[in-house]
Structure formats: C-alpha cells, structure tokens
Design a protein around this motif. Structure first.
Motif, PDB file in Angstrom:
ATOM      1  N   PHE A 281       0.841  -1.185   0.000  1.00 38.61           N
ATOM      2  CA  PHE A 281       0.000   0.000   0.000  1.00 38.61           C
ATOM      3  C   PHE A 281       0.879   1.238   0.000  1.00 38.61           C
ATOM      4  N   ILE A 282       0.473   2.246  -0.791  1.00 36.60           N
ATOM      5  CA  ILE A 282       1.290   3.431  -0.978  1.00 36.60           C
ATOM      6  C   ILE A 282       0.496   4.694  -0.672  1.00 36.60           C
ATOM      7  N   ASN A 283       1.229   5.763  -0.405  1.00 39.72           N
ATOM      8  CA  ASN A 283       0.585   7.048  -0.169  1.00 39.72           C
ATOM      9  C   ASN A 283       0.629   7.889  -1.441  1.00 39.72           C
ATOM     10  N   ASP A 284       0.096   9.105  -1.360  1.00 37.91           N
ATOM     11  CA  ASP A 284       0.039   9.986  -2.529  1.00 37.91           C
ATOM     12  C   ASP A 284       1.427  10.341  -3.049  1.00 37.91           C
ATOM     13  N   LEU A 285       2.391  10.511  -2.153  1.00 35.30           N
ATOM     14  CA  LEU A 285       3.744  10.847  -2.559  1.00 35.30           C
ATOM     15  C   LEU A 285       4.322   9.770  -3.486  1.00 35.30           C
ATOM     16  N   VAL A 286       4.197   8.513  -3.088  1.00 35.97           N
ATOM     17  CA  VAL A 286       4.717   7.403  -3.895  1.00 35.97           C
ATOM     18  C   VAL A 286       3.962   7.305  -5.211  1.00 35.97           C
ATOM     19  N   ARG A 287       2.646   7.410  -5.153  1.00 43.23           N
ATOM     20  CA  ARG A 287       1.832   7.339  -6.380  1.00 43.23           C
ATOM     21  C   ARG A 287       2.256   8.412  -7.374  1.00 43.23           C
ATOM     22  N   ASN A 288       2.452   9.636  -6.887  1.00 43.50           N
ATOM     23  CA  ASN A 288       2.834  10.739  -7.774  1.00 43.50           C
ATOM     24  C   ASN A 288       4.239  10.568  -8.343  1.00 43.50           C
ATOM     25  N   VAL A 289       5.167  10.070  -7.534  1.00 39.32           N
ATOM     26  CA  VAL A 289       6.538   9.852  -8.011  1.00 39.32           C
ATOM     27  C   VAL A 289       6.556   8.760  -9.079  1.00 39.32           C
ATOM     28  N   VAL A 290       5.824   7.685  -8.865  1.00 36.83           N
ATOM     29  CA  VAL A 290       5.780   6.600  -9.860  1.00 36.83           C
ATOM     30  C   VAL A 290       5.166   7.119 -11.161  1.00 36.83           C
ATOM     31  N   LYS A 291       4.129   7.931 -11.060  1.00 36.51           N
ATOM     32  CA  LYS A 291       3.501   8.499 -12.256  1.00 36.51           C
ATOM     33  C   LYS A 291       4.495   9.380 -13.011  1.00 36.51           C
ATOM     34  N   GLU A 292       5.217  10.231 -12.281  1.00 36.99           N
ATOM     35  CA  GLU A 292       6.188  11.121 -12.916  1.00 36.99           C
ATOM     36  C   GLU A 292       7.335  10.332 -13.546  1.00 36.99           C
ATOM     37  N   LEU A 293       7.807   9.323 -12.859  1.00 35.02           N
ATOM     38  CA  LEU A 293       8.886   8.493 -13.382  1.00 35.02           C
ATOM     39  C   LEU A 293       8.430   7.718 -14.617  1.00 35.02           C
ATOM     40  N   THR A 294       7.198   7.255 -14.611  1.00 38.79           N
ATOM     41  CA  THR A 294       6.639   6.546 -15.767  1.00 38.79           C
ATOM     42  C   THR A 294       6.623   7.450 -16.991  1.00 38.79           C
ATOM     43  N   GLU A 295       6.182   8.677 -16.797  1.00 40.88           N
ATOM     44  CA  GLU A 295       6.122   9.630 -17.913  1.00 40.88           C
ATOM     45  C   GLU A 295       7.512  10.026 -18.384  1.00 40.88           C
ATOM     46  N   ALA A 296       8.438  10.234 -17.447  1.00 39.78           N
ATOM     47  CA  ALA A 296       9.785  10.707 -17.793  1.00 39.78           C
ATOM     48  C   ALA A 296      10.605   9.647 -18.538  1.00 39.78           C
ATOM     49  N   THR A 297      10.311   8.385 -18.317  1.00 39.34           N
ATOM     50  CA  THR A 297      11.117   7.323 -18.933  1.00 39.34           C
ATOM     51  C   THR A 297      10.425   6.638 -20.109  1.00 39.34           C
ATOM     52  N   GLU A 298       9.284   7.131 -20.516  1.00 40.15           N
ATOM     53  CA  GLU A 298       8.495   6.472 -21.563  1.00 40.15           C
ATOM     54  C   GLU A 298       9.305   6.241 -22.839  1.00 40.15           C
ATOM     55  N   SER A 299       9.928   7.280 -23.368  1.00 43.39           N
ATOM     56  CA  SER A 299      10.647   7.121 -24.643  1.00 43.39           C
ATOM     57  C   SER A 299      11.853   6.199 -24.493  1.00 43.39           C
ATOM     58  N   LEU A 300      12.557   6.273 -23.368  1.00 41.24           N
ATOM     59  CA  LEU A 300      13.711   5.391 -23.151  1.00 41.24           C
ATOM     60  C   LEU A 300      13.285   3.935 -23.004  1.00 41.24           C
ATOM     61  N   ARG A 301      12.150   3.693 -22.347  1.00 41.70           N
ATOM     62  CA  ARG A 301      11.660   2.324 -22.199  1.00 41.70           C
ATOM     63  C   ARG A 301      11.207   1.767 -23.534  1.00 41.70           C
ATOM     64  N   GLN A 302      10.615   2.603 -24.371  1.00 42.98           N
ATOM     65  CA  GLN A 302      10.212   2.145 -25.700  1.00 42.98           C
ATOM     66  C   GLN A 302      11.427   1.757 -26.535  1.00 42.98           C
TER      67      GLN A 302
END
Length: 81
Positions: free
Chosen positions: A50-71
C-alpha cells in the motif's frame, strides 16, 4: 524506499503499470505490485504494498519521464540502466 519499506533492489525493479487501486465501499486505496525475490523457495512472488500519494505521484512522474527510453530499450522497469 522510506515510504514503502521495500529493499532497494525491489524499488529498482518496479515496472510501468505497477500502481493499482482497490475499493472498499466508498474508500479507494492505492497499492503497488512489486516482485519480491527473497523467499524460502527462491522463486519471486508478486506482493501488494500500500502506498501514499507521494509514492503514487513519483511513480507516475517516473513513468512519464522514462516512456521514450523504455520504448527504445524494450524494458518495463522504471529505473533504467
């Protein structure tokens, strides 16, 4: 790591789409599915943390920031090497 209690190796293995939401009546709870490798049989298991808002927001930001590199790399992990 301090917000989830996960080991650093577990944090580094989180993947795109790991954040989920479960509902209990009118309440929503966010959690993250992570692979835990330290088991007696040595086989990795998927664990809900279980995670709090801080973790949820960081994971969302990291997902967006690494999208092109992961592709480009074909990797699912959010922490790329």
């Amino acid at each position: 790591q301090s917000q989830t209690g996960l080991r650093i190796s577990e944090v580094l293995s989180i993947c795109k789409g790991c954040v989920k939401t479960m509902y209990d009546g009118d309440k929503a709870y966010d959690y993250m599915e992570v692979t835990l490798s330290k088991t007696e049989k040595g086989e990795p298991i998927v664990h809900k943390v279980f995670i709090n808002d801080l973790v949820r927001n960081v994971v969302k930001e990291l997902t967006e920031a690494t999208e092109s590199l992961r592709q480009k790399s074909g990797l699912k992990e959010l922490f790329l090497i």
